[in-house]
Design a protein around this motif. Structure first.
Motif, PDB file in Angstrom:
ATOM      1  N   ARG A 148      44.799 -24.252 -26.909  1.00 53.62           N
ATOM      2  CA  ARG A 148      44.546 -23.771 -26.108  1.00 53.62           C
ATOM      3  C   ARG A 148      44.628 -24.679 -24.876  1.00 53.62           C
ATOM      4  O   ARG A 148      45.935 -24.252 -23.643  1.00 53.62           O
ATOM      5  N   ARG A 149      44.208 -25.656 -24.470  1.00 49.51           N
ATOM      6  CA  ARG A 149      45.059 -26.686 -24.145  1.00 49.51           C
ATOM      7  C   ARG A 149      45.986 -27.377 -23.989  1.00 49.51           C
ATOM      8  O   ARG A 149      46.653 -27.386 -22.938  1.00 49.51           O
TER       9      ARG A 149
ATOM     10  N   SER B 106      35.524 -30.861 -29.037  1.00 49.56           N
ATOM     11  CA  SER B 106      34.248 -30.980 -29.090  1.00 49.56           C
ATOM     12  C   SER B 106      33.861 -30.633 -27.604  1.00 49.56           C
ATOM     13  O   SER B 106      32.900 -29.609 -26.798  1.00 49.56           O
ATOM     14  N   GLY B 107      34.615 -30.658 -26.551  1.00 48.93           N
ATOM     15  CA  GLY B 107      34.352 -30.970 -25.391  1.00 48.93           C
ATOM     16  C   GLY B 107      33.839 -32.552 -24.443  1.00 48.93           C
ATOM     17  O   GLY B 107      33.711 -32.208 -23.668  1.00 48.93           O
ATOM     18  N   LYS B 108      34.425 -33.386 -24.887  1.00 46.35           N
ATOM     19  CA  LYS B 108      33.348 -34.334 -24.502  1.00 46.35           C
ATOM     20  C   LYS B 108      34.405 -35.000 -23.116  1.00 46.35           C
ATOM     21  O   LYS B 108      33.602 -35.162 -21.824  1.00 46.35           O
ATOM     22  N   THR B 109      35.585 -34.894 -23.016  1.00 46.79           N
ATOM     23  CA  THR B 109      36.413 -35.269 -21.561  1.00 46.79           C
ATOM     24  C   THR B 109      35.557 -34.012 -20.683  1.00 46.79           C
ATOM     25  O   THR B 109      35.275 -34.381 -19.204  1.00 46.79           O
TER      26      THR B 109
ATOM     27  N   GLN C 144      33.454 -32.314 -20.315  1.00 48.19           N
ATOM     28  CA  GLN C 144      31.061 -32.783 -20.260  1.00 48.19           C
ATOM     29  C   GLN C 144      31.233 -34.171 -19.673  1.00 48.19           C
ATOM     30  O   GLN C 144      30.183 -34.114 -18.269  1.00 48.19           O
TER      31      GLN C 144
ATOM     32  N   PRO D 291      31.245 -24.070 -21.296  1.00 49.10           N
ATOM     33  CA  PRO D 291      30.925 -25.771 -20.822  1.00 49.10           C
ATOM     34  C   PRO D 291      29.981 -25.476 -20.143  1.00 49.10           C
ATOM     35  O   PRO D 291      29.230 -26.406 -19.960  1.00 49.10           O
TER      36      PRO D 291
ATOM     37  N   VAL E 108      27.119 -25.716 -22.258  1.00 50.29           N
ATOM     38  CA  VAL E 108      26.978 -27.481 -22.597  1.00 50.29           C
ATOM     39  C   VAL E 108      26.533 -28.017 -21.858  1.00 50.29           C
ATOM     40  O   VAL E 108      25.298 -29.125 -22.573  1.00 50.29           O
TER      41      VAL E 108
ATOM     42  N   GLY F 202      28.899 -23.462 -26.855  1.00 51.55           N
ATOM     43  CA  GLY F 202      29.126 -22.490 -25.852  1.00 51.55           C
ATOM     44  C   GLY F 202      29.659 -23.000 -24.679  1.00 51.55           C
ATOM     45  O   GLY F 202      30.768 -23.215 -25.321  1.00 51.55           O
TER      46      GLY F 202
ATOM     47  N   ARG G 261      40.252 -24.919 -28.929  1.00 50.23           N
ATOM     48  CA  ARG G 261      40.459 -25.094 -27.749  1.00 50.23           C
ATOM     49  C   ARG G 261      41.309 -26.008 -27.444  1.00 50.23           C
ATOM     50  O   ARG G 261      42.355 -26.100 -26.505  1.00 50.23           O
TER      51      ARG G 261
ATOM     52  N   ILE H 195      34.387 -34.857 -32.177  1.00 50.44           N
ATOM     53  CA  ILE H 195      35.600 -33.994 -32.511  1.00 50.44           C
ATOM     54  C   ILE H 195      36.097 -33.855 -31.613  1.00 50.44           C
ATOM     55  O   ILE H 195      35.844 -33.555 -30.375  1.00 50.44           O
ATOM     56  N   ASP H 196      37.623 -33.834 -32.308  1.00 48.33           N
ATOM     57  CA  ASP H 196      38.868 -33.117 -30.654  1.00 48.33           C
ATOM     58  C   ASP H 196      38.263 -31.881 -30.236  1.00 48.33           C
ATOM     59  O   ASP H 196      38.058 -31.317 -31.944  1.00 48.33           O
TER      60      ASP H 196
HETATM   61  C1  LIG Z   1      33.466 -27.971 -22.814  1.00 46.51           C
HETATM   62  C2  LIG Z   1      34.701 -26.719 -23.251  1.00 46.51           C
HETATM   63  C3  LIG Z   1      35.826 -27.085 -22.958  1.00 46.51           C
HETATM   64  N1  LIG Z   1      36.885 -25.796 -23.173  1.00 46.51           N
HETATM   65  C4  LIG Z   1      38.524 -26.412 -23.224  1.00 46.51           C
HETATM   66  C5  LIG Z   1      38.839 -27.298 -21.879  1.00 46.51           C
HETATM   67  C6  LIG Z   1      39.632 -28.199 -23.035  1.00 46.51           C
HETATM   68  O1  LIG Z   1      41.171 -27.648 -22.786  1.00 46.51           O
HETATM   69  C7  LIG Z   1      39.893 -28.035 -24.060  1.00 46.51           C
HETATM   70  C8  LIG Z   1      39.153 -28.827 -24.973  1.00 46.51           C
HETATM   71  O2  LIG Z   1      37.916 -29.499 -24.490  1.00 46.51           O
HETATM   72  P1  LIG Z   1      37.491 -31.774 -24.141  1.00 46.51           P
HETATM   73  O3  LIG Z   1      36.803 -32.059 -22.718  1.00 46.51           O
HETATM   74  O4  LIG Z   1      39.280 -31.596 -23.356  1.00 46.51           O
HETATM   75  O5  LIG Z   1      37.659 -31.756 -25.557  1.00 46.51           O
HETATM   76  P2  LIG Z   1      37.788 -33.173 -26.267  1.00 46.51           P
HETATM   77  O6  LIG Z   1      38.419 -34.466 -24.882  1.00 46.51           O
HETATM   78  O7  LIG Z   1      36.514 -33.301 -26.807  1.00 46.51           O
HETATM   79  O8  LIG Z   1      39.132 -33.449 -27.228  1.00 46.51           O
HETATM   80  O9  LIG Z   1      38.303 -27.005 -24.336  1.00 46.51           O
HETATM   81  C9  LIG Z   1      36.486 -24.495 -23.602  1.00 46.51           C
HETATM   82  O10 LIG Z   1      37.277 -23.869 -23.028  1.00 46.51           O
HETATM   83  N2  LIG Z   1      34.949 -24.471 -23.590  1.00 46.51           N
HETATM   84  C10 LIG Z   1      34.114 -25.757 -23.317  1.00 46.51           C
HETATM   85  O11 LIG Z   1      33.068 -25.272 -23.375  1.00 46.51           O
END
Ligand SMILES: Cc1cn([C@H]2C[C@H](O)[C@@H](COP(=O)(O)OP(=O)(O)O)O2)c(=O)[nH]c1=O
Length: 214
Positions: free
Chosen positions: A162-163, A28-31, A33, A198, A201, A196, A159, A25-26
């Protein structure tokens, strides 16, 4: 963007999957990671590259704000946004697959077709629209491994806030989480606890890749 540093050098097997997709999901940290995994594999000598399979929602969201709307759906309508997203993501994945076919690269993909199926379902698209999307993607090979970044919707929403460049409602994030888990592809996913830090993960993904069973 901060990259995590493994404490000791990763011990990857000599053969790596050729296509690695990160889905979830949005928020989740895809970008985050996918970039880190690609960088770590490249540092270990593999021809790994980060490939974004974007659907344009982010950019249409920015354009929407510039013209006084709230987000992409406010600009294009829900069905319009889903249609544009489906088409753009289809082309993005075709481009990634073509590049991967003509080079030796290991593609670390930020999203894949399953993300579109989950997005359509979570946005309440009609079954016919989901069937059409599946038809459009039917010839696409499955990635060798799909890491599903499993995150609590509350964590994801925090998250995203915050982004700072988009917003998602809790209802949508919960629907998206349920949609991923209901996908017929779900049993194939390698589920990673993505609540957890970054670094934690990244370590969980690295461990799976090191084990060579991903
Ligand atoms: C992976 C990760 C991201 N983040 C932050 C970084 C980004 O600003 C935001 C969302 O991550 P992001 O990688 O943008 O997620 P997605 O591509 O799945 O939408 O959260 C954390 O705070 N903790 C984490 O463990």
């Amino acid at each position: 963007m901060a990259q995590s540093q493994p404490v000791s050098a990763p011990r990857y097997p000599s053969r790596m999957p050729r296509t690695i997709a990160l889905v979830g999901i949005d928020g989740s940290g895809k970008t985050t990671q996918a970039r880190t995994v690609a960088a770590e594999l490249a540092a270990a000598g593999f021809p790994a590259v980060y490939r974004q399979n974007a659907g344009g929602r982010h950019w249409f969201g920015r354009i929407a704000v510039m013209v006084g709307r709230t987000d992409a759906e406010d600009l294009l309508g829900r069905r319009g946004t889903l249609a544009v997203e489906s088409v753009l993501r289809w082309f993005a994945i075709v481009r990634t697959l073509l590049r991967r076919a003509v080079t030796r690269e290991i593609a670390v993909m930020d999203r894949y077709a399953v993300c579109q199926f989950a997005s359509l379902r979570a946005h309440g698209a009609r079954p016919a629209a989901i069937r059409r999307a599946r038809l459009a993607y039917r010839l696409f090979p499955q990635p060798d491994v799909m890491f599903f970044l499993a995150v609590d919707p509350e964590v994801a929403q925090d998250r995203i806030e915050r982004r700072g460049y988009d917003t998602e409602t809790m209802d949508y994030l919960m629907a998206a989480d349920a949609a991923y888990r209901a996908l017929p592809e779900y049993p194939r996913f390698v589920v990673i606890d993505a609540n957890g830090t970054p670094e934690q993960v990244t370590k969980a993904i690295r461990t799976e890749l090191e084990a060579g069973q991903a």
